[in-house]
Structure formats: C-alpha cells, structure tokens
Design a protein around this motif. Structure first.
Motif, short mmCIF file in Angstrom:
data_model
loop_
_atom_site.label_atom_id
_atom_site.label_comp_id
_atom_site.label_asym_id
_atom_site.label_seq_id
_atom_site.Cartn_x
_atom_site.Cartn_y
_atom_site.Cartn_z
N HIS A 18 0.85 -1.34 0.01
CA HIS A 18 0.09 -0.11 0.00
C HIS A 18 0.95 1.10 0.07
CE1 HIS A 18 0.70 -0.79 4.10
NE2 HIS A 18 0.96 0.45 4.38
N PRO A 20 -0.10 5.51 0.40
CA PRO A 20 -0.77 6.29 0.84
C PRO A 20 -0.25 7.71 0.44
CG PRO A 20 -0.13 5.70 3.01
CD PRO A 20 0.79 4.71 1.76
N LEU A 33 -5.06 6.15 -2.08
CA LEU A 33 -4.21 4.89 -1.66
C LEU A 33 -4.04 4.03 -2.68
CD1 LEU A 33 -3.44 3.08 0.90
CD2 LEU A 33 -5.90 2.34 0.77
N PRO A 100 -1.78 6.16 7.91
CA PRO A 100 -1.16 6.86 6.96
C PRO A 100 -0.46 8.03 6.67
CG PRO A 100 -3.70 6.93 7.04
CD PRO A 100 -2.77 6.01 8.27
#
Length: 155
Positions: A18, A20, A33, A100
C-alpha cells in the motif's frame, strides 16, 4: 470454461503493498491509496495468479479503468486510532493500513472520501513518490490501474 476467482483472503492480502499520499488539487487535498503486489521473487505461475485475484477485488469494490468516469464505490474506509481499514469485499477480512500519516487522515476526514487505486502490475517495495508517479503515468493509460472513490465510514 472460465474459472471464477473469488475475492482473496488474508494470505493473499498480506502480500499486497500500500502507498498512501495526498495530492493538492484545486478543490483541496485529495488522499490517495494505491494497492499493488510487489512481484518480487515470484514465479511466472505466481504472477499469473495475482492479476485475477486483484481483478476480483476491483470487481467486488466496483473500481474502473482510469479512462472511465471515477465511480463512488461506497463507504469502505474506516479510520481507527493508529491505522485505517479498507473493506475490499471479503466476507471476513479487511485490508489494514498502518498509520497513513496525519495529512492523509486529515484530508480523508475533511473530504469524507479518498481515491483508491489498485495496480495490476508489480510495484517495487519501498517505491517513493517519483516511482509511484511513474507507475501511474505508465499503467493508468493502459488500463492497468483501476480507480474508485471510497467513502469514510462513520462520518
């Protein structure tokens, strides 16, 4: 006969990366994201299995290629004290993102939504902002990144 691929479970999701970030737009900060697999140390067979699983997630969420109008796919994000979760359509599991960052969290809370992108091509572990921008510039026009606007639950 075409094999039906179901939304992947925790074992697959644990290997999804991931990234962000927040883009500054004319209408204010927009949190993003990006999810993708790293592809590192995978055999050709493994790589061939990854895309159908990612596509099953995209289908379940309702993501579309960047060439189409971005759809609002519903309230799928939950902001917790130290992380956020994404409901990606599995009946039992969610995707968990460690903190994040305060700017991302503030933008998501302020907008009540974030842009979700799932990349079908491998992304290098630890890719920085320039590498992510190059990834998106290369694969979005080719339909290899699918998008949707996800709402924040509990607003």
């Amino acid at each position: 006969m075409t094999e039906v691929v179901t939304v992947p479970g925790a074992g697959f999701i644990a290997g999804v990366l991931h990234v962000p970030w927040v883009d500054l737009t004319d209408s204010g900060p927009m949190p993003w994201l990006l999810l993708a697999c790293s592809g590192v140390h995978l055999s050709a067979e493994d790589r061939a299995e990854i895309e159908p699983r990612l596509r099953a997630m995209c289908d379940e969420i309702g993501l579309r290629p960047a060439s189409e109008r971005v759809a609002f796919v519903g309230p799928r994000l939950a902001l917790r004290a130290r992380f956020l979760t994404l409901d990606y359509g599995h009946p039992r599991w969610v995707y968990r993102v460690p903190e994040p960052g305060p700017a991302w969290r503030e933008a998501a809370q302020g907008r009540g939504a974030a842009m979700l992108a799932i990349g079908l091509e491998p992304l290098a572990v630890g890719s920085g902002q320039e590498a992510v921008r190059a990834y998106l510039n290369r694969f979005m026009p080719a339909g290899r990144v699918l998008l949707g606007a996800v709402g924040v639950r509990g607003r």
